[in-house]
Design an enzyme around this catalytic site. Structure first.
Site, PDB file in Angstrom:
ATOM      1  N   SER A 121      -4.690   2.845   4.381  1.00 19.11           N
ATOM      2  CA  SER A 121      -4.861   2.219   3.069  1.00 19.11           C
ATOM      3  C   SER A 121      -4.910   0.695   3.216  1.00 19.11           C
ATOM      4  O   SER A 121      -5.754   0.026   2.608  1.00 19.11           O
ATOM      5  CB  SER A 121      -3.711   2.644   2.150  1.00 19.11           C
ATOM      6  OG  SER A 121      -3.827   2.037   0.891  1.00 19.11           O
ATOM      7  N   TRP A 126       1.435   2.107  -8.731  1.00 19.25           N
ATOM      8  CA  TRP A 126       1.719   3.401  -9.343  1.00 19.25           C
ATOM      9  C   TRP A 126       3.115   3.395  -9.978  1.00 19.25           C
ATOM     10  O   TRP A 126       3.277   3.674 -11.168  1.00 19.25           O
ATOM     11  CB  TRP A 126       1.602   4.480  -8.265  1.00 19.25           C
ATOM     12  CG  TRP A 126       1.550   5.891  -8.748  1.00 19.25           C
ATOM     13  CD1 TRP A 126       1.426   6.319 -10.041  1.00 19.25           C
ATOM     14  CD2 TRP A 126       1.595   7.057  -7.929  1.00 19.25           C
ATOM     15  NE1 TRP A 126       1.400   7.685 -10.071  1.00 19.25           N
ATOM     16  CE2 TRP A 126       1.501   8.170  -8.795  1.00 19.25           C
ATOM     17  CE3 TRP A 126       1.701   7.281  -6.553  1.00 19.25           C
ATOM     18  CZ2 TRP A 126       1.521   9.483  -8.314  1.00 19.25           C
ATOM     19  CZ3 TRP A 126       1.717   8.585  -6.075  1.00 19.25           C
ATOM     20  CH2 TRP A 126       1.625   9.675  -6.955  1.00 19.25           C
ATOM     21  N   MET A 156      -5.437   6.180 -13.946  1.00 20.37           N
ATOM     22  CA  MET A 156      -5.178   4.804 -13.495  1.00 20.37           C
ATOM     23  C   MET A 156      -6.423   4.179 -12.857  1.00 20.37           C
ATOM     24  O   MET A 156      -6.628   2.975 -12.938  1.00 20.37           O
ATOM     25  CB  MET A 156      -3.989   4.769 -12.527  1.00 20.37           C
ATOM     26  CG  MET A 156      -2.652   4.834 -13.277  1.00 20.37           C
ATOM     27  SD  MET A 156      -1.201   4.645 -12.221  1.00 20.37           S
ATOM     28  CE  MET A 156      -1.433   3.039 -11.491  1.00 20.37           C
ATOM     29  N   ARG A 165       6.034   4.880   1.824  1.00 17.09           N
ATOM     30  CA  ARG A 165       4.960   5.838   2.103  1.00 17.09           C
ATOM     31  C   ARG A 165       4.828   5.967   3.613  1.00 17.09           C
ATOM     32  O   ARG A 165       5.103   4.998   4.343  1.00 17.09           O
ATOM     33  CB  ARG A 165       3.660   5.297   1.501  1.00 17.09           C
ATOM     34  CG  ARG A 165       2.476   6.221   1.563  1.00 17.09           C
ATOM     35  CD  ARG A 165       1.239   5.527   0.989  1.00 17.09           C
ATOM     36  NE  ARG A 165       0.147   6.455   0.757  1.00 17.09           N
ATOM     37  CZ  ARG A 165      -1.069   6.085   0.364  1.00 17.09           C
ATOM     38  NH1 ARG A 165      -1.352   4.799   0.152  1.00 17.09           N
ATOM     39  NH2 ARG A 165      -2.015   6.986   0.172  1.00 17.09           N
ATOM     40  N   THR A 195       7.997  -7.204  -5.415  1.00 21.62           N
ATOM     41  CA  THR A 195       8.065  -7.928  -4.145  1.00 21.62           C
ATOM     42  C   THR A 195       7.705  -7.013  -2.980  1.00 21.62           C
ATOM     43  O   THR A 195       8.039  -5.821  -2.994  1.00 21.62           O
ATOM     44  CB  THR A 195       9.446  -8.561  -3.901  1.00 21.62           C
ATOM     45  OG1 THR A 195       9.357  -9.360  -2.722  1.00 21.62           O
ATOM     46  CG2 THR A 195      10.565  -7.542  -3.720  1.00 21.62           C
ATOM     47  N   HIS A 196       7.007  -7.600  -2.003  1.00 23.72           N
ATOM     48  CA  HIS A 196       6.769  -6.896  -0.736  1.00 23.72           C
ATOM     49  C   HIS A 196       7.641  -7.489   0.371  1.00 23.72           C
ATOM     50  O   HIS A 196       7.439  -7.169   1.552  1.00 23.72           O
ATOM     51  CB  HIS A 196       5.301  -7.037  -0.328  1.00 23.72           C
ATOM     52  CG  HIS A 196       4.345  -6.226  -1.151  1.00 23.72           C
ATOM     53  ND1 HIS A 196       4.595  -4.933  -1.532  1.00 23.72           N
ATOM     54  CD2 HIS A 196       3.111  -6.527  -1.649  1.00 23.72           C
ATOM     55  CE1 HIS A 196       3.561  -4.475  -2.238  1.00 23.72           C
ATOM     56  NE2 HIS A 196       2.666  -5.419  -2.323  1.00 23.72           N
ATOM     57  N   LYS A 255       0.800  -1.236   0.000  1.00 24.99           N
ATOM     58  CA  LYS A 255       0.000   0.000   0.000  1.00 24.99           C
ATOM     59  C   LYS A 255       0.836   1.291   0.000  1.00 24.99           C
ATOM     60  O   LYS A 255       0.382   2.336   0.456  1.00 24.99           O
ATOM     61  CB  LYS A 255      -1.016   0.040   1.161  1.00 24.99           C
ATOM     62  CG  LYS A 255      -1.829  -1.209   1.341  1.00 24.99           C
ATOM     63  CD  LYS A 255      -2.312  -1.828   0.068  1.00 24.99           C
ATOM     64  CE  LYS A 255      -3.368  -1.037  -0.643  1.00 24.99           C
ATOM     65  NZ  LYS A 255      -3.685  -1.682  -1.954  1.00 24.99           N
ATOM     66  N   SER A 256       2.029   1.188  -0.581  1.00 23.26           N
ATOM     67  CA  SER A 256       2.924   2.347  -0.595  1.00 23.26           C
ATOM     68  C   SER A 256       3.012   3.016  -1.960  1.00 23.26           C
ATOM     69  O   SER A 256       3.787   3.962  -2.139  1.00 23.26           O
ATOM     70  CB  SER A 256       4.322   1.912  -0.155  1.00 23.26           C
ATOM     71  OG  SER A 256       4.264   1.359   1.137  1.00 23.26           O
ATOM     72  N   GLY A 257       2.244   2.496  -2.937  1.00 19.43           N
ATOM     73  CA  GLY A 257       2.320   3.063  -4.281  1.00 19.43           C
ATOM     74  C   GLY A 257       3.011   2.125  -5.264  1.00 19.43           C
ATOM     75  O   GLY A 257       3.524   2.572  -6.305  1.00 19.43           O
TER      76      GLY A 257
HETATM   77  P1  A3P Z   1      -5.084   4.609  -1.031  1.00 22.76           P
HETATM   78  O1  A3P Z   1      -5.684   3.352  -0.487  1.00 22.76           O
HETATM   79  O2  A3P Z   1      -4.604   5.533   0.047  1.00 22.76           O
HETATM   80  O3  A3P Z   1      -5.952   5.296  -2.028  1.00 22.76           O
HETATM   81  P2  A3P Z   1      -0.114  -0.418  -3.683  1.00 22.76           P
HETATM   82  O4  A3P Z   1      -0.102  -0.357  -5.172  1.00 22.76           O
HETATM   83  O5  A3P Z   1       1.257  -0.468  -3.100  1.00 22.76           O
HETATM   84  O6  A3P Z   1      -1.017  -1.476  -3.195  1.00 22.76           O
HETATM   85  O7  A3P Z   1      -0.677   0.991  -3.156  1.00 22.76           O
HETATM   86  C1  A3P Z   1      -2.017   1.325  -3.311  1.00 22.76           C
HETATM   87  C2  A3P Z   1      -2.208   2.766  -2.901  1.00 22.76           C
HETATM   88  O8  A3P Z   1      -1.604   3.607  -3.915  1.00 22.76           O
HETATM   89  C3  A3P Z   1      -3.678   3.158  -2.819  1.00 22.76           C
HETATM   90  O9  A3P Z   1      -3.744   4.195  -1.837  1.00 22.76           O
HETATM   91  C4  A3P Z   1      -3.902   3.700  -4.233  1.00 22.76           C
HETATM   92  O10 A3P Z   1      -5.034   4.533  -4.357  1.00 22.76           O
HETATM   93  C5  A3P Z   1      -2.599   4.483  -4.422  1.00 22.76           C
HETATM   94  N1  A3P Z   1      -2.335   4.788  -5.831  1.00 22.76           N
HETATM   95  C6  A3P Z   1      -2.323   3.947  -6.874  1.00 22.76           C
HETATM   96  N2  A3P Z   1      -2.121   4.612  -8.021  1.00 22.76           N
HETATM   97  C7  A3P Z   1      -2.002   5.919  -7.700  1.00 22.76           C
HETATM   98  C8  A3P Z   1      -1.809   7.121  -8.454  1.00 22.76           C
HETATM   99  N3  A3P Z   1      -1.712   7.121  -9.783  1.00 22.76           N
HETATM  100  N4  A3P Z   1      -1.736   8.289  -7.770  1.00 22.76           N
HETATM  101  C9  A3P Z   1      -1.847   8.328  -6.428  1.00 22.76           C
HETATM  102  N5  A3P Z   1      -2.041   7.221  -5.659  1.00 22.76           N
HETATM  103  C10 A3P Z   1      -2.126   6.023  -6.293  1.00 22.76           C
END
Ligand code: A3P
Length: 299
Positions: A142, A56, A236, A134, A111-112, A51-53
């Site tokens: 998240s 993304w 996205m 994050r 990988t996590h 859940k750190s991006g």
């Molecule tokens: P939130 O739950 O706070 O919205 P991961 O991919 O590591 O599982 O992380 C998911 C988190 O990244 C979620 O956060 C998701 O919404 C956020 N995320 C994914 N794509 C993003 C983007 N383009 N811009 C900003 N946040 C993004």
């Protein structure tokens, strides 16, 4: 949040502890193959605490490697383009190790795992790693919503219960504190680009350019602008190849919480009580004392 009865196939199985780290059974079932997985020197790892991006930065890396070609990046869902090494135990999906062993180089590997659990061959190959971190409070919120929707995980309970478990590392992939510090400490010895979600929120273009430099690529300005647009939260969220809508709802029930949930920094303020926040800060100071690693909890 109400608990949901599940069919046999995807029960919320209990934790397994791997070398002191809490893991979901789905990420332990195939451990003997994870441990001996053959890393190649031209592999690119995308590593993070959940859940750190991760999704993304994965999309951004794939876009850079495909010179901003949106159609090429729609060739498959992000979980097939950037395969998660340790994920297994899902009947409809081959284990990550198996998918990756069939994949031509150069591979993108997600990988996590905390750094000490990486496969032995990782340490012999000096491959590049993009690590994204994050701030703990937003990760806690998240992940609370993600584990409410994701049936591979034990149910997170109430937010209060979850925060206690989060602080104690009784959550998937263990302690956030150990994870971010473990990777941070190794950044001098390994080719790691250590990025922050908050920096990406602040100036995505700037952070993409760091990745471009790290990968020794060159991008024309119009391609760079295209990647910035394509990697925006709204784009996205609407893209089936990045929003996890192709994952069956029996496994990830996005009616409970969407994968692309809010995508902001500082959302924890909408969930933490004053008391929860004070206790979190007190515990945080102890766990993060003695590190040079700093996070912003809002931007
Ligand atoms: P939130 O739950 O706070 O919205 P991961 O991919 O590591 O599982 O992380 C998911 C988190 O990244 C979620 O956060 C998701 O919404 C956020 N995320 C994914 N794509 C993003 C983007 N383009 N811009 C900003 N946040 C993004």
């Amino acid at each position: 949040m109400e608990k949901i009865e599940l069919p046999e196939e995807y029960p919320r199985k209990e934790w397994k502890i791997m070398q002191g780290v809490h893991m979901t059974q789905a990420c332990v079932d195939n451990w003997e193959n994870v441990d001996v997985f053959q890393v190649r020197s031209d592999d690119l790892f995308i590593a993070s605490y959940p859940k750190s991006g991760t999704t993304w930065i994965s999309e951004i890396v794939d876009m850079i490697l495909n010179n901003g070609d949106v159609e090429k990046c729609k060739r498959d869902s992000i979980h097939n383009r950037v395969v998660m090494l340790e994920l297994a135990g899902i009947k409809t999906m081959l284990p990550g190790t198996e998918l990756l062993s069939k994949m031509p180089s150069p591979r993108l590997i997600k990988t996590h795992l905390p750094i000490q659990l990486l496969p032995k061959s990782f340490w012999e190959n000096n491959c590049k790693i993009v690590y994204v971190a994050r701030n703990a409070k937003d990760v806690a919120v998240s992940s609370y919503y993600f584990y409410s929707a994701n049936k591979l995980h034990p149910h997170p309970g109430t937010m209060q219960e979850y925060l206690e478990n989060f602080k104690a590392g009784r959550v998937s992939f263990g302690s956030w504190y150990d994870h971010v510090k473990g990777w941070w400490e190794k950044r001098m010895d390994l080719p790691i680009l250590y990025l922050f979600y908050e920096d990406m929120k602040e100036d995505l273009r700037r952070e993409i350019l760091k990745v471009v430099g790290f990968l020794e690529k060159h991008l024309d300005n119009d391609v760079l602008e295209k990647i910035v647009r394509h990697a925006s939260f709204d784009v996205m969220k609407d893209n089936p190849m990045t929003n996890y809508s192709l994952i069956p709802s029996i496994l990830l029930d996005q009616s409970i919480s969407p994968f692309m949930r809010k995508g902001v920094s500082g959302d924890w303020k909408n969930y933490f009580t004053v008391e929860q926040n004070n206790k979190f800060d007190e515990d945080y100071r102890k766990k993060m004392s003695g590190t040079t690693l700093c996070f912003r909890t809002e931007i």
